[in-house]
Structures are given as structure tokens and as C-alpha cells.
Write an enzyme that holds these catalytic residues in place. Sequence first.
Site, short mmCIF file in Angstrom:
data_model
loop_
_atom_site.label_atom_id
_atom_site.label_comp_id
_atom_site.label_asym_id
_atom_site.label_seq_id
_atom_site.Cartn_x
_atom_site.Cartn_y
_atom_site.Cartn_z
N GLU A 60 30.24 10.70 103.52
CA GLU A 60 31.46 10.72 102.71
C GLU A 60 31.29 9.93 101.41
O GLU A 60 31.79 10.34 100.36
CB GLU A 60 32.65 10.17 103.51
CG GLU A 60 33.11 11.06 104.65
CD GLU A 60 33.62 12.42 104.18
OE1 GLU A 60 33.91 12.57 102.97
OE2 GLU A 60 33.74 13.32 105.01
N TYR A 143 40.99 7.59 101.85
CA TYR A 143 40.34 8.85 102.23
C TYR A 143 39.15 8.60 103.15
O TYR A 143 39.03 9.21 104.22
CB TYR A 143 39.88 9.63 100.99
CG TYR A 143 38.90 10.71 101.37
CD1 TYR A 143 39.34 11.85 102.05
CD2 TYR A 143 37.54 10.57 101.14
CE1 TYR A 143 38.45 12.82 102.47
CE2 TYR A 143 36.64 11.55 101.54
CZ TYR A 143 37.10 12.67 102.20
OH TYR A 143 36.21 13.62 102.63
N ASP A 161 41.57 14.04 100.13
CA ASP A 161 40.76 13.98 98.91
C ASP A 161 41.27 15.03 97.92
O ASP A 161 42.33 15.64 98.12
CB ASP A 161 39.28 14.20 99.24
CG ASP A 161 38.97 15.61 99.74
OD1 ASP A 161 39.92 16.40 99.98
OD2 ASP A 161 37.78 15.95 99.87
#
Length: 373
Positions: A60, A143, A161
Amino acid sequence: MKELKTMYGDLEVLEREEGSLDPKERLKAACEPLLSWFQAASRDLPWRRSPTPYHVWISEIMLQQTRVSAVIGYYERFLDALPDVKALAQAPDEKLFKLWEGLGYYSRARNLKKAAGEVMERFGGELPASYEELLSLPGIGSYTAGAIGSIAYGLPVPAVDGNVLRVVSRLLESREDILKPAVKKQMEALIGSVLPEGRAGAFNQALMELGALVCVPNGEPRCMECPLRGLCLARRRGTAGELPVKTPKKARVVEERTVLVIQRGGEVLLRKRPEQGLLAGLYEFPNASRWLSEKEALEYLGVREEDVLLVEAMPEAKHIFSHVEWRMKGYRIRLPEGCPGPEEGQFVTLGEAEGRYALPGAFKAYADILFGR
């Protein structure tokens, strides 16, 4: 109102007969078709094959501001070199930055290492299974905490996101500015209220995947491929191309720079940037914050003309940062063996420069020439 059906055609009939669905009902109705689509259409990505907390975290952070296709190779090399939190926390900066070389936004790598150190000290080397504790770590925002929490730990938390904001804005035909923090919080609360029990991670990934593959940011969305096409208000009203609403970005500042590739035999001169600011702490070719002539370039370096074997112009290049654009010209300067060269910087072998030191992507055009790529 009758129980909502999940097939998009039936939902259109229900709305005509009984009035519009409110945002929560519309998003809740999207859950089953979206999850079914994700199960059938999702990409086979390495971090999805083994979604441990560490794997999800690394992927991520790498995916921020970077395309999936570009990340896969970096992700696999990173895990080979730094397979767990302990290895990351103990990694020398040079090794870490070399693994990150080309991904850009090096502050992400610095925060990864800093957070890994805290995970070792505070949580015994395991990323915490708590949304609030994940948020307390450097470089982890709502997020990323939501992605780790929902995908790796099954926590019922949203992961919102840009892809998710775009999908939901179009689905609801929301004209709220998605760059406003308050709007993102509203979206997080709305999505959090409809997360399917036991499948929060899959639902979050499905929204992201839909935004990446179908409800795309540039060009026309691929509405006829979308499992939510019957629910989507923007599609129904022909406004998908207008959404999401974003505050216009400020124009980038354009800076002129002269890059100097200084060679001495089989060595090249590198210097380290300051520990604060743009590209902090990384190695670079010496460069000046304006365009220089050949004579001015030698004066800038403090090198006498009689000590120079060759000065040749290199092609112009451009690099775009978030808020700054560098427009560069370059010179390759060859010095004789034994010449001390400029006081600032250090000479390293070409092999070391290519294999050990992380050169920012801003200098890629000149590094490619130097290394014969």
C-alpha cells in the site's frame, strides 16, 4: 419499502415506483454485485496471494502515487531483501533507498523504516491489529490503516483512496469536493456504515479495483463493464465525466537546473543532498539552480579549464515533482587521473554508483547515459 434487490435492473424498477434510494441504501445495494464482480475480475497481484499485515503495508505504501504495473517488481525485490519488520527496521539507509530507487517520494521509504522501528519497540515486531494503533505509526494515514486493518486483520473499517472516492462520487452523483478532508471523512463514515459483515477487506479492495479497471480517472469510464451501472446516478444522468469534483491544483513552479556528470577515469562524482527538503539525504550529480554555460559550469565547480580533458553538452531533460518541475540541461565533464576535483562530493566507481547508491529518478536521463543503458 420492499426489501431491496441487488440486481441492477430490479433496482431501477423499484426506484421508479417508490422513490430514490438514499446514499446509504444505494451503497448497500451495491455490495453483493460488487463483491461478485471482484471475485471474478480481480487481478492476480503478489500482495493479494499472501495478504499478511507486513505485505499489505509494504504494497500500500508503494502503491501511493505509483502505478500497479510499476510496483510489482519493486515489491518482490523489497521482500526478498527485507522480508519482515525486523529486517526493515535494521536496514541501512543506503540499502533501503537503493531498493526504493525509481519509485520516487522517498519520504515514504523513510517513514517505513521509522514505523518499523516503532513496531519493534512498541508492538514486539508485529503490526498492531488495531485501527487506532496503526494510525499512530509514521506514514500511516486513515487509508493505509484501513487497508491493513480490513485486508490483513478483517477489521470492519473503510479504506478510502482516490479510486474509492471517484467510484462513490459517481455512484451517488455527489458534487462534494473530494480533496476536502471533511468530504473524505464523510465518505469514510458512509462506507463504514455498509461494510458487509466478515468481508470488509474484500469490499474495500473491490471498490479500489473498480476504480482502477472500470471507473477510471482519465478518459471515459467503462460503464457497460460496470457491475453497478444500473445503480449509478452519474451514468443514468450522463454526468460521470464531470465527477468527481476536485479543487484545481496550483500551477507547478518551474525551475531551471544544470546537471554536471563529472568523471575521473572509471569514477564519477556524487554528492549528498541536505537531510531536509526535496530529495533529502539522497545522492545526486552536482547541479546548479540555473542554466549555466560551459565556462560557468567549470567556475561553479571550482575546476580550472587546464585541468579538464573534455566538456560535452548532454541532452536536455525534464522531471516533474508534485509541485515543482525541473527543466534541466547537462554537461559531462572528464577530469584526468589524479585530479582532486571539486571539494564538495565524493568520487565513487561507476559500479558503486550504479549498484550501491540510490540516484533519484530526477537524474535518470543522465544516469542512463553515464551507465550506457
